[in-house]
Motif scaffolding. Structure first.
Motif, mmCIF file in Angstrom:
data_model
loop_
_atom_site.group_PDB
_atom_site.id
_atom_site.type_symbol
_atom_site.label_atom_id
_atom_site.label_comp_id
_atom_site.label_asym_id
_atom_site.label_seq_id
_atom_site.Cartn_x
_atom_site.Cartn_y
_atom_site.Cartn_z
ATOM 1 N N ALA A 1 0.827 -1.202 0.000
ATOM 2 C CA ALA A 1 0.000 0.000 0.000
ATOM 3 C C ALA A 1 0.865 1.257 0.000
ATOM 4 N N GLY A 2 1.951 1.231 0.753
ATOM 5 C CA GLY A 2 2.845 2.380 0.765
ATOM 6 C C GLY A 2 3.454 2.645 -0.597
ATOM 7 N N ALA A 3 3.857 1.561 -1.289
ATOM 8 C CA ALA A 3 4.432 1.726 -2.628
ATOM 9 C C ALA A 3 3.394 2.255 -3.614
ATOM 10 N N VAL A 4 2.171 1.725 -3.556
ATOM 11 C CA VAL A 4 1.120 2.162 -4.484
ATOM 12 C C VAL A 4 0.719 3.612 -4.213
ATOM 13 N N ILE A 5 0.577 3.956 -2.942
ATOM 14 C CA ILE A 5 0.205 5.337 -2.601
ATOM 15 C C ILE A 5 1.308 6.301 -3.025
ATOM 16 N N THR A 6 2.554 5.883 -2.866
ATOM 17 C CA THR A 6 3.665 6.717 -3.333
ATOM 18 C C THR A 6 3.571 6.961 -4.833
ATOM 19 N N GLY A 7 3.205 5.922 -5.586
ATOM 20 C CA GLY A 7 3.056 6.071 -7.030
ATOM 21 C C GLY A 7 1.934 7.018 -7.413
ATOM 22 N N PHE A 8 0.799 6.900 -6.711
ATOM 23 C CA PHE A 8 -0.323 7.778 -7.030
ATOM 24 C C PHE A 8 -0.045 9.223 -6.627
ATOM 25 N N ARG A 9 0.789 9.415 -5.631
ATOM 26 C CA ARG A 9 1.098 10.775 -5.191
ATOM 27 C C ARG A 9 2.143 11.443 -6.085
ATOM 28 N N SER A 10 3.122 10.672 -6.549
ATOM 29 C CA SER A 10 4.235 11.267 -7.294
ATOM 30 C C SER A 10 4.056 11.165 -8.808
ATOM 31 N N LYS A 11 3.512 10.037 -9.286
ATOM 32 C CA LYS A 11 3.359 9.835 -10.736
ATOM 33 C C LYS A 11 1.975 9.274 -11.020
ATOM 34 N N ILE A 12 0.964 10.094 -10.828
ATOM 35 C CA ILE A 12 -0.403 9.585 -10.956
ATOM 36 C C ILE A 12 -0.725 9.191 -12.389
ATOM 37 N N LYS A 13 -0.183 9.897 -13.381
ATOM 38 C CA LYS A 13 -0.460 9.544 -14.770
ATOM 39 C C LYS A 13 0.135 8.180 -15.119
ATOM 40 N N ASN A 14 1.374 7.968 -14.724
ATOM 41 C CA ASN A 14 2.002 6.671 -14.988
ATOM 42 C C ASN A 14 1.318 5.547 -14.210
ATOM 43 N N ALA B 1 13.290 -14.954 1.953
ATOM 44 C CA ALA B 1 13.427 -13.611 2.519
ATOM 45 C C ALA B 1 13.861 -12.629 1.432
ATOM 46 N N TYR B 2 14.796 -13.067 0.595
ATOM 47 C CA TYR B 2 15.275 -12.206 -0.484
ATOM 48 C C TYR B 2 14.184 -11.967 -1.529
ATOM 49 N N VAL B 3 13.441 -13.015 -1.885
ATOM 50 C CA VAL B 3 12.385 -12.885 -2.898
ATOM 51 C C VAL B 3 11.280 -11.946 -2.412
ATOM 52 N N PHE B 4 10.869 -12.100 -1.158
ATOM 53 C CA PHE B 4 9.821 -11.241 -0.605
ATOM 54 C C PHE B 4 10.252 -9.780 -0.662
ATOM 55 N N THR B 5 11.471 -9.501 -0.207
ATOM 56 C CA THR B 5 11.962 -8.118 -0.196
ATOM 57 C C THR B 5 12.186 -7.599 -1.603
ATOM 58 N N LEU B 6 12.676 -8.453 -2.496
ATOM 59 C CA LEU B 6 12.914 -8.025 -3.874
ATOM 60 C C LEU B 6 11.612 -7.658 -4.573
ATOM 61 N N LEU B 7 10.555 -8.418 -4.351
ATOM 62 C CA LEU B 7 9.268 -8.102 -4.974
ATOM 63 C C LEU B 7 8.702 -6.788 -4.436
ATOM 64 N N VAL B 8 8.855 -6.551 -3.136
ATOM 65 C CA VAL B 8 8.438 -5.260 -2.580
ATOM 66 C C VAL B 8 9.249 -4.136 -3.233
ATOM 67 N N SER B 9 10.540 -4.400 -3.422
ATOM 68 C CA SER B 9 11.401 -3.410 -4.063
ATOM 69 C C SER B 9 10.964 -3.145 -5.517
ATOM 70 N N LEU B 10 10.554 -4.182 -6.217
ATOM 71 C CA LEU B 10 10.070 -4.011 -7.592
ATOM 72 C C LEU B 10 8.764 -3.233 -7.639
ATOM 73 N N TYR B 11 7.863 -3.508 -6.683
ATOM 74 C CA TYR B 11 6.623 -2.732 -6.621
ATOM 75 C C TYR B 11 6.941 -1.255 -6.362
ATOM 76 N N LEU B 12 7.918 -1.013 -5.508
ATOM 77 C CA LEU B 12 8.316 0.366 -5.218
ATOM 78 C C LEU B 12 8.928 1.021 -6.464
ATOM 79 N N HIS B 13 9.720 0.238 -7.201
ATOM 80 C CA HIS B 13 10.365 0.781 -8.412
ATOM 81 C C HIS B 13 9.322 1.164 -9.457
ATOM 82 N N ASP B 14 8.252 0.399 -9.551
ATOM 83 C CA ASP B 14 7.206 0.701 -10.522
ATOM 84 C C ASP B 14 6.409 1.941 -10.157
ATOM 85 N N ASN B 15 6.526 2.388 -8.913
ATOM 86 C CA ASN B 15 5.713 3.514 -8.450
ATOM 87 C C ASN B 15 6.540 4.732 -8.059
ATOM 88 N N THR B 16 7.834 4.719 -8.350
ATOM 89 C CA THR B 16 8.661 5.890 -8.029
ATOM 90 C C THR B 16 9.422 6.362 -9.272
#
Length: 226
Positions: free
Chosen positions: A110-123, A211-226
């Motif tokens: 949710a934090g990653a998605v909200i960050t995306g909508f706040r910073s790059k809403i068009k994308n 542990a690495y896969v879980f964190t990496l996927l969160v990191s990828l979600y964050l990358h898609d929204n920043t």
């Protein structure tokens, strides 16, 4: 022999009070710290691994995404130590509980998605409708993309829960078979015990990889929204 196959997944209690919180707070105590100018080999190795992991996950992020580095490094350390502690005999693995994994996955997603909508809403909105989509397919694709977005935290939590639970169940079954065969056939017992040792080594690797896969996927979600 424990007759209940799923007894090890039941949240433990102390004097009728849930002890899961204490178990969750225990792994950080195992991370050594140093107050000296020159660190020992253990702390030096630990810092090297943390820097290596952080560098690999943060390499694809921009400046805004790198502000999450401390949270992501803390997340991978917590999940890895919790998974490894769960491999000890008569212990409890919190990451086998879907509720706990959802409690980690949903806020981070949710934090990653909200960050995306706040910073790059068009994308962010563009992900719901790929370019060049035929007009009749627009409503269906919007619904599909919305469902795929909402299912991401569930996929994170279920993946971690399923992998850790499956490994523990398999170790429990093979361990029970080894104990049962010890009074029947010694050569077969040695073979099964060797399989158990190899499976334990595999589970150690799985605990770290998940542990690495879980964190990496969160990191990828964050990358898609920043």
């Amino acid at each position: 022999m424990n007759e209940n196959l799923f007894a090890s997944f039941i949240a433990p209690t102390i004097l009728g009070l849930p002890a899961a919180v204490l178990i969750i707070l225990f792994p950080p105590l195992l991370i050594p710290t140093s107050k000296y100018l020159i660190n020992n080999r253990l702390i030096t190795t630990q810092q090297w691994l943390i820097k290596l992991t952080s560098k690999q996950m943060m390499a694809m992020h921009n400046t805004k995404g790198r502000t999450w580095s401390l949270m992501l490094v803390s997340l991978i350390i917590f999940i890895a130590t919790t998974n490894l502690l769960g491999l000890l005999p008569h212990s409890f693995t919190p990451t086998t509980q879907l509720s706990m994994n959802l409690a980690m996955a949903i806020p981070l997603w949710a934090g990653a998605v909200i960050t995306g909508f706040r910073s790059k809403i068009k994308n962010a909105l563009a992900h719901f409708l790929p370019q060049g989509t035929p007009t009749p397919l627009i409503p269906m694709l919007v619904i599909i993309e919305t469902i795929s977005l909402l299912i991401q935290p569930m996929a994170l939590a279920v993946r971690l829960t399923a992998n850790i639970t499956a490994g523990h169940l398999l170790m429990h079954l093979i361990g029970s078979a080894t104990l049962a065969m010890s009074t029947i056939n010694l050569p077969s017992t040695l073979i099964i015990f060797t399989i158990l040792i190899l499976l334990t080594i595999l589970e150690i690797a799985v605990a770290l990889i998940q542990a690495y896969v879980f964190t990496l996927l969160v990191s990828l979600y964050l990358h898609d929204n920043t």
